[in-house]
Design a protein around this motif. Structure first.
Motif, PDB file in Angstrom:
ATOM      1  N   VAL A   1      -2.119  -5.221   1.849  1.00 16.84           N
ATOM      2  CA  VAL A   1      -1.673  -6.231   0.880  1.00 16.84           C
ATOM      3  C   VAL A   1      -0.989  -7.395   1.590  1.00 16.84           C
ATOM      4  N   LYS A   2      -0.145  -7.087   2.569  1.00 18.52           N
ATOM      5  CA  LYS A   2       0.606  -8.135   3.261  1.00 18.52           C
ATOM      6  C   LYS A   2      -0.269  -8.908   4.246  1.00 18.52           C
ATOM      7  N   LEU A   3      -0.998  -8.188   5.086  1.00 20.54           N
ATOM      8  CA  LEU A   3      -1.799  -8.828   6.132  1.00 20.54           C
ATOM      9  C   LEU A   3      -2.888  -9.722   5.550  1.00 20.54           C
ATOM     10  N   CYS A   4      -3.475  -9.279   4.448  1.00 16.28           N
ATOM     11  CA  CYS A   4      -4.593 -10.012   3.844  1.00 16.28           C
ATOM     12  C   CYS A   4      -4.182 -10.810   2.613  1.00 16.28           C
ATOM     13  N   ALA A   5      -2.881 -10.877   2.350  1.00 16.16           N
ATOM     14  CA  ALA A   5      -2.348 -11.644   1.225  1.00 16.16           C
ATOM     15  C   ALA A   5      -3.098 -11.327  -0.071  1.00 16.16           C
ATOM     16  N   VAL A   6      -3.217 -10.039  -0.365  1.00 17.63           N
ATOM     17  CA  VAL A   6      -3.942  -9.597  -1.560  1.00 17.63           C
ATOM     18  C   VAL A   6      -3.116  -9.901  -2.808  1.00 17.63           C
ATOM     19  N   ASP A   7      -3.676 -10.715  -3.679  1.00 14.61           N
ATOM     20  CA  ASP A   7      -3.057 -11.040  -4.957  1.00 14.61           C
ATOM     21  C   ASP A   7      -4.124 -10.891  -6.032  1.00 14.61           C
ATOM     22  N   ASP A   8      -4.569  -9.661  -6.211  1.00 13.24           N
ATOM     23  CA  ASP A   8      -5.689  -9.375  -7.101  1.00 13.24           C
ATOM     24  C   ASP A   8      -5.584  -7.910  -7.498  1.00 13.24           C
ATOM     25  N   ASN A   9      -6.323  -7.527  -8.534  1.00 16.91           N
ATOM     26  CA  ASN A   9      -6.415  -6.105  -8.847  1.00 16.91           C
ATOM     27  C   ASN A   9      -7.028  -5.391  -7.643  1.00 16.91           C
ATOM     28  N   LEU A  10      -6.500  -4.209  -7.306  1.00 17.91           N
ATOM     29  CA  LEU A  10      -6.889  -3.555  -6.057  1.00 17.91           C
ATOM     30  C   LEU A  10      -7.362  -2.125  -6.305  1.00 17.91           C
ATOM     31  N   LEU A  11      -8.613  -1.869  -5.936  1.00 20.63           N
ATOM     32  CA  LEU A  11      -9.202  -0.538  -6.021  1.00 20.63           C
ATOM     33  C   LEU A  11      -8.882   0.215  -4.729  1.00 20.63           C
ATOM     34  N   VAL A  12      -8.256   1.377  -4.856  1.00 15.12           N
ATOM     35  CA  VAL A  12      -7.830   2.170  -3.700  1.00 15.12           C
ATOM     36  C   VAL A  12      -8.662   3.450  -3.646  1.00 15.12           C
ATOM     37  N   ILE A  13      -9.340   3.672  -2.506  1.00 13.13           N
ATOM     38  CA  ILE A  13     -10.275   4.788  -2.367  1.00 13.13           C
ATOM     39  C   ILE A  13      -9.895   5.627  -1.151  1.00 13.13           C
ATOM     40  N   GLY A  14      -9.757   6.928  -1.348  1.00 10.58           N
ATOM     41  CA  GLY A  14      -9.534   7.827  -0.222  1.00 10.58           C
ATOM     42  C   GLY A  14     -10.780   7.909   0.639  1.00 10.58           C
ATOM     43  N   GLY A  15     -10.619   7.768   1.931  1.00 13.31           N
ATOM     44  CA  GLY A  15     -11.767   7.703   2.831  1.00 13.31           C
ATOM     45  C   GLY A  15     -12.486   9.014   3.048  1.00 13.31           C
ATOM     46  N   ASP A  16     -11.963  10.111   2.491  1.00 12.35           N
ATOM     47  CA  ASP A  16     -12.616  11.413   2.647  1.00 12.35           C
ATOM     48  C   ASP A  16     -13.114  11.958   1.317  1.00 12.35           C
ATOM     49  N   THR A  17     -13.303  11.073   0.337  1.00 10.97           N
ATOM     50  CA  THR A  17     -13.620  11.493  -1.028  1.00 10.97           C
ATOM     51  C   THR A  17     -14.933  10.895  -1.526  1.00 10.97           C
ATOM     52  N   LEU A  18     -15.757  11.735  -2.157  1.00 11.46           N
ATOM     53  CA  LEU A  18     -16.929  11.284  -2.905  1.00 11.46           C
ATOM     54  C   LEU A  18     -16.947  12.029  -4.237  1.00 11.46           C
ATOM     55  N   PHE A  19     -17.759  11.526  -5.187  1.00  3.40           N
ATOM     56  CA  PHE A  19     -17.774  12.117  -6.527  1.00  3.40           C
ATOM     57  C   PHE A  19     -19.158  12.613  -6.902  1.00  3.40           C
ATOM     58  N   LYS A  20     -19.188  13.412  -7.966  1.00  2.04           N
ATOM     59  CA  LYS A  20     -20.468  13.871  -8.522  1.00  2.04           C
ATOM     60  C   LYS A  20     -21.180  12.676  -9.173  1.00  2.04           C
ATOM     61  N   GLU A  21     -22.420  12.911  -9.568  1.00  4.46           N
ATOM     62  CA  GLU A  21     -23.248  11.786 -10.025  1.00  4.46           C
ATOM     63  C   GLU A  21     -22.846  11.199 -11.368  1.00  4.46           C
ATOM     64  N   ASP A  22     -21.971  11.865 -12.111  1.00  4.99           N
ATOM     65  CA  ASP A  22     -21.575  11.298 -13.393  1.00  4.99           C
ATOM     66  C   ASP A  22     -20.585  10.145 -13.229  1.00  4.99           C
ATOM     67  N   PHE A  23     -20.019   9.985 -12.024  1.00  4.78           N
ATOM     68  CA  PHE A  23     -19.082   8.878 -11.813  1.00  4.78           C
ATOM     69  C   PHE A  23     -19.836   7.557 -11.800  1.00  4.78           C
TER      70      PHE A  23
END
Length: 274
Positions: free
Chosen positions: A107-129
């Motif tokens: 957020v600080k380095l890239c000056a993020v001022d927007d809605n932010l989607l946060v995703i765990g890098g070791d996670t995937l979902f079933k096909e209903d997602f």
């Protein structure tokens, strides 16, 4: 909106399993960061970036990694012009800053001022997602209150409640509280919460407040992103979008299960996660 994929972990459990595996079938995975592991036709993280790019729901994807894996992520990202790699500067698990600090760094380095989607890098979902359904639900709750945030939840088994953050909800699927790895006797809820959050832009400044409060606390109190979510629930509206389940690549058996699903059971790979 923007997206950040948290990929600064060291995968110590998985690497230990690979070293201890006597079959030798997985020695090619030694020293590979979990998000860069092959899962079906591509790297785990590539499933996310491809879907985020195709869906058009985000314009930039930030990936936070560590100095040990930084070069590998830089090489991987060459085929994705909308991806920016961020290095947290650490080279050992013992020196890690924690996921919440990595989020704040982005957020600080890239000056993020927007809605932010946060995703765990070791996670995937079933096909209903579906990213489309998830973002539609986010804007629904935003219409109620611009400070609203959205997280995922799925029903876990009784014996799994002590492994995850468990959400207690009201009738509108608004989160009332989050219990971290509770005993069965401590909650009747089975609403497990994976690391997949959509934070409103108004919630991002609270990262500074949270980390300042926790500056003298042990790393465990600010490592997992769920620690910030649990704190945020008491200060901002947080709602749930339900899915059927997830893959959490934490050790070798869970990696094998995930890879097998994507090789043998994925029905519509071209629209997966869309």
């Amino acid at each position: 909106m923007k997206a950040v994929i948290l990929a600064a972990g060291y995968g110590t459990r998985l690497q230990r399993d690979i070293e201890n595996d006597t079959t030798g079938s997985f020695k090619h995975l030694r020293g590979i960061a979990k998000p860069l592991l092959p899962v079906g036709p591509c790297e785990l993280i590539s499933h996310w970036v491809q879907a985020l790019t195709k869906s058009g729901c985000v314009d930039t994807v930030y990936v936070v990694t560590n100095d040990l894996y930084h070069e590998a992520f830089q090489q991987w990202a060459q085929e994705f012009p909308n991806v920016k790699i961020i290095n947290d500067g650490t080279r050992r698990n013992e020196d890690r800053h924690g996921a919440v600090a990595c989020l704040q760094l982005t957020v600080k380095l890239c000056a993020v001022d927007d809605n932010l989607l946060v995703i765990g890098g070791d996670t995937l979902f079933k096909e209903d997602f579906s990213l489309k359904k998830f973002t539609e639900r986010f804007f629904e709750v935003q219409n109620k209150d611009k400070e609203s945030n959205l997280v995922l939840s799925y029903q876990c088994k009784d014996e799994e409640t002590s492994k995850y953050g468990i959400l207690e909800l009201d009738e509108d699927l608004k989160v009332q509280c989050m219990k971290e790895k509770p005993l069965l006797s401590e909650t009747s809820s089975r609403n497990a919460c994976p690391c997949f959050y959509l934070f409103s832009r108004t919630s991002l400044p609270l990262l500074d407040i949270f980390l300042n409060e926790k500056k003298n606390a042990p790393i465990e109190e600010r490592d997992a992103p769920g620690t910030f979510l649990s704190w945020l629930i008491l200060r901002r509206p947080v709602y749930v979008h339900r899915i059927s389940g997830r893959f959490d690549v934490g050790n070798l058996p869970s990696y094998i299960e995930c890879d097998k699903y994507f090789k043998d059971q994925l029905q519509n790979p071209s629209i997966y996660l869309m």
